[in-house]
Design an enzyme around this catalytic site. Structure first.
Site, PDB file in Angstrom:
ATOM      1  N   LYS A  49     -19.761   3.015   1.423  1.00 19.42           N
ATOM      2  CA  LYS A  49     -20.307   3.189   0.076  1.00 19.42           C
ATOM      3  C   LYS A  49     -21.644   3.924   0.138  1.00 19.42           C
ATOM      4  CE  LYS A  49     -20.344  -1.320  -0.257  1.00 19.42           C
ATOM      5  NZ  LYS A  49     -20.510  -2.729  -0.693  1.00 19.42           N
ATOM      6  N   CYS A 105      15.738 -34.625   8.481  1.00 19.07           N
ATOM      7  CA  CYS A 105      16.392 -35.788   9.085  1.00 19.07           C
ATOM      8  C   CYS A 105      16.013 -36.997   8.238  1.00 19.07           C
ATOM      9  CB  CYS A 105      15.929 -35.979  10.529  1.00 19.07           C
ATOM     10  SG  CYS A 105      16.450 -37.570  11.235  1.00 19.07           S
ATOM     11  N   ASP A 117       0.830  -1.212   0.000  1.00 20.04           N
ATOM     12  CA  ASP A 117       0.000   0.000   0.000  1.00 20.04           C
ATOM     13  C   ASP A 117       0.863   1.260   0.000  1.00 20.04           C
ATOM     14  OD1 ASP A 117      -2.310  -1.521   0.020  1.00 20.04           O
ATOM     15  OD2 ASP A 117      -2.513  -1.465   2.205  1.00 20.04           O
ATOM     16  N   CYS A 134      20.390 -34.021  13.438  1.00 17.68           N
ATOM     17  CA  CYS A 134      19.022 -34.026  13.955  1.00 17.68           C
ATOM     18  C   CYS A 134      19.047 -33.854  15.472  1.00 17.68           C
ATOM     19  CB  CYS A 134      18.321 -35.332  13.581  1.00 17.68           C
ATOM     20  SG  CYS A 134      16.688 -35.526  14.350  1.00 17.68           S
ATOM     21  N   CYS A 168      13.795 -42.204  13.414  1.00 21.78           N
ATOM     22  CA  CYS A 168      13.913 -41.079  14.349  1.00 21.78           C
ATOM     23  C   CYS A 168      12.689 -41.060  15.265  1.00 21.78           C
ATOM     24  CB  CYS A 168      14.009 -39.770  13.576  1.00 21.78           C
ATOM     25  SG  CYS A 168      13.987 -38.293  14.616  1.00 21.78           S
ATOM     26  N   GLU A 222     -17.422 -12.418  -1.858  1.00 18.47           N
ATOM     27  CA  GLU A 222     -16.039 -12.594  -1.416  1.00 18.47           C
ATOM     28  C   GLU A 222     -15.888 -13.990  -0.824  1.00 18.47           C
ATOM     29  OE1 GLU A 222     -12.280 -10.339  -1.135  1.00 18.47           O
ATOM     30  OE2 GLU A 222     -14.210 -10.032  -2.137  1.00 18.47           O
ATOM     31  N   ARG A 231     -12.398 -12.409 -10.195  1.00 15.86           N
ATOM     32  CA  ARG A 231     -12.340 -11.034 -10.698  1.00 15.86           C
ATOM     33  C   ARG A 231     -11.290 -10.878 -11.784  1.00 15.86           C
ATOM     34  NH1 ARG A 231     -10.809  -6.052  -6.744  1.00 15.86           N
ATOM     35  NH2 ARG A 231      -8.798  -7.112  -6.780  1.00 15.86           N
ATOM     36  N   LYS A 240     -14.707  -5.138   5.543  1.00 14.51           N
ATOM     37  CA  LYS A 240     -14.074  -5.519   4.280  1.00 14.51           C
ATOM     38  C   LYS A 240     -13.471  -6.914   4.462  1.00 14.51           C
ATOM     39  CE  LYS A 240     -10.771  -3.930   0.778  1.00 14.51           C
ATOM     40  NZ  LYS A 240      -9.929  -5.153   0.753  1.00 14.51           N
TER      41      LYS A 240
END
Length: 670
Positions: free
Chosen positions: A288, A422, A38, A404, A427, A171, A135, A114
């Site tokens: 809006k 590893c 931004d 390790c 292990c 959305e 979009r 938003k």
């Protein structure tokens, strides 16, 4: 700044922001935080206003979002899906409101959270969902209809009051709970974790296999009417109520009507205070104008409407002291460094740890023990270390050990990955996590073997491999404090029952990197016995829809390892089923044929139709190509039908498809 310097800076910023846009929108893999992006965008906008003669014709300030991936069909948007102008302070928001009031008098505004997700278009004809798209760049998006159908809150059919044609905008997002679960799974599988819910949602929606999308638990908020025919709407608030009436269950909540800038600021503050409690991620507040006629009067630029603005919340960052770096060994052997720091409050919770991912991450940020570090929550969920603010006196660069930390085996680094691993299959740390995965619900589903019981078995020396679970006896369990007679009997029965599981569950349980439960099912649909899968080549596996070279190579390489061969043979000897019990192929009438299903079928679901095709040896694809044999077109078939007609691919009606299913097949006696 002189003109030459300004011109150079504009060109540099344009190139940088174009790259960031492509990474964010096309690859769902941002490389810089939103606030950094931004800031650069605002700098470019300011310079272009001061030196308009040097603004590029394709400047990022004039474009919406990113481009369109080649993996999906293009969808031209009849109504441009515009972006919003961002504001970062109450002063800027007040200036926006005053500009609107200067033109319109005293308009009413709506204030909404938003949602930080992926914007999509949904099209309905006569109340039936026919097409959904991303979009894209605002003018052209991607057809992701089949993936959108997996989202429960997107209705396939609206009420009888629905108009002849309707396009809405929504959305798509991933809830914080689903995102946290996805990241945990990705880390456990040795994969790079998603950076935030927005990118996780975008990547999930762009999967080639809708089943993968379905597994990600996506959701949606519908927040706008793009087009409508046969019904007149005069305001945004009216449109939201109308969408609820005709059957949209996920119309955006928390929409507040305001008439003064003071009311707007109060609502922004309230949303900011409440957003940590929302189940989804928000990165700001949208303001809006409500009245549609007033919107038309104000108009828009090439990129944003003049009647709306997005107030962006600043990221919450805190400084703290790094006290320790712990090393965690995952199920696949990946060694992950974890930062331990003094407690800080972030997004409403106390945070003391964050993953440092790998050596490259630590080196790039020059993170050292004792440093003052800057931390925040990615997507307000996952703690992350952003950078080192101040090095501690006499600090030295931190380097991951060569051995390790659990079993002291010499580590290896895959040249194509940043992860340190590893390689020791025995292990102890890997074994515990492999066992947890092996017995999990989507794998072998052995009830009664939670982490604590598994730890008790391991501590008692009863299990050194997942195969040892099948050698456990009732008397061994009763010697442990955690088991009584009933719980021991139940566990022995659960272990015995797991032997009957279908092969795809066992393949998933083996923990092959990059192979989830759906991928394991696809593998076993193609190779229906363990022996067939062990003999499969990378090229053969790549032919499976949804598989690429990386996944195919992972399967071949993992199954070729000696310890994996030994494990599979031990499981076979223990009586575990080695055959796929999913769709049984009755005959091969559709052998070599690829079908694409589109539209709404009246006599069966798409899932039923797919199973019928698999039952007769055919394949089902989510997209139309020259390799497609037939397209089965139901009611309200959309772009796939159009593409099939353009390519000359035969199209079957539902009745014609049904006749093919009912044909009597005479066995070949030669």
């Amino acid at each position: 700044m002189d003109e030459i310097t300004a011109k150079q800076r504009i060109e540099k910023l344009s190139g940088t922001l174009t790259t960031y846009n492509e990474q964010y929108y096309m690859h769902d893999a941002p490389t810089v935080p939103d606030d950094v992006y931004d800031k650069l965008m605002r700098e470019l906008e300011t310079l272009e206003q001061q030196y308009p003669q040097y603004a590029l014709s394709d400047s990022p300030t004039r474009r919406v979002g990113g481009g369109v991936s080649r993996a999906f069909e293009k969808v031209p948007h009849a109504v441009q899906m515009m972006s919003l102008q961002d504001v970062f302070s109450f002063a800027e928001m007040r200036a926006f409101v005053e500009r609107c009031q200067a033109e319109l008098g005293t308009p009413a505004f709506l204030v909404e959270p938003k949602i930080d997700g992926l914007s999509v278009s949904l099209e309905y004809r006569d109340g039936i969902f026919t097409r959904g798209s991303t979009r894209g760049d605002g003018l052209v998006g991607e057809d992701v209809t089949e993936n959108l159908r997996t989202i429960a809150h997107i209705p396939e059919r609206l009420s009888d009051q629905a108009p002849p044609f309707l396009e809405v905008r929504g959305e798509v997002y991933m809830s914080r709970k689903s995102f946290a679960a996805l990241v945990e799974q990705q880390i456990e599988n040795g994969e790079s974790p998603a950076k935030n819910p927005r990118n996780a949602a975008a990547g999930s929606l762009r999967q080639k296999d809708p089943a993968v999308t379905a597994s990600r638990s996506l959701d949606i908020w519908i927040f706008n009417v793009q087009q409508i025919k046969g019904h007149t709407l005069t305001s945004h608030l009216e449109s939201l109520e109308y969408l609820k009436e005709i059957g949209f269950p996920a119309v955006i909540a928390h929409s507040h009507r305001c008439t003064t800038v003071e009311q707007i600021e109060s609502e922004i503050t309230a949303i900011g205070d409440a957003r940590s409690g929302y189940p989804y991620d928000t990165d700001g507040v949208v303001v809006k104008i409500d009245d549609f006629a007033a919107r038309e009067e104000l108009g828009a630029t090439t990129k944003v409407p003049k009647w709306a603005a997005a107030f962006k919340f600043p990221p919450e960052e805190k400084q703290t002291t790094l006290r320790e770096i712990l090393l965690s060994v995952g199920r696949t052997g990946v060694i992950t460094p974890v930062a331990v720091f003094d407690p800080v409050q972030l997004a409403g919770t106390e945070v003391t740890r964050a993953t440092l991912h790998n050596q490259d991450f630590i080196r790039e940020r020059d993170i050292r023990l004792g440093d003052t570090i800057v931390v925040r929550k990615a997507g307000e969920i996952i703690p992350e270390v952003l950078r080192s603010a101040v090095h501690a006196p006499d600090s030295v660069p931190f380097v991951l050990p060569e051995f390790c930390p659990e079993c002291h085996t010499l580590t290896v680094r895959d040249p194509e990955e940043a992860a340190l691993r590893c390689p020791n299959p025995d292990c102890p740390a890997q074994l515990m996590k492999r066992m947890i995965h092996f017995v999990s619900k989507d794998a072998m589903n052995i009830d009664g073997l939670g982490p604590q019981n598994l730890a008790a078995l391991q501590d008692a020396g009863l299990v050194h491999s997942v195969a040892d679970l099948y050698a456990l006896t009732r008397s061994q369990l009763l010697e442990l404090d955690r088991f009584a007679e009933k719980s021991a009997d139940n566990l022995i029965r659960a272990i015995a029952a797991s032997k009957e599981n279908s092969l795809d569950r066992l393949v998933f349980a083996l923990g092959i990197r990059g192979i989830g439960s759906r991928a394991a099912q696809l593998l076993c649909e193609r190779f229906q016995t363990m022996d067939a899968l062990l003999s499969a080549t990378q090229e053969e596996i790549e032919e499976i829809d949804g598989f690429g070279a990386t996944m195919a190579a992972s399967v071949v390489e993992t199954l070729a390892e000696p310890h994996m061969h030994q494990l599979i043979e031990r499981l076979r000897q223990a009586g575990c089923n080695m055959t796929y019990q999913g769709t049984t192929v009755e005959d091969m009438r559709f052998a070599g044929m690829t079908f694409v299903l589109t539209g709404t079928l009246s006599t069966m679901t798409r899932s039923d139709a797919k199973q019928q095709i698999l039952r007769f040896g055919g394949k089902v694809s989510g997209s139309v190509s020259k390799k497609t044999t037939f397209v089965v077109a139901g009611e309200a078939a959309g772009s796939k039908l159009e593409k099939a007609q353009a390519l000359g691919i035969p199209v079957l009606t539902e009745a014609e498809f049904q006749r093919k299913l009912e044909e009597r097949v005479v066995p070949n006696e030669n």
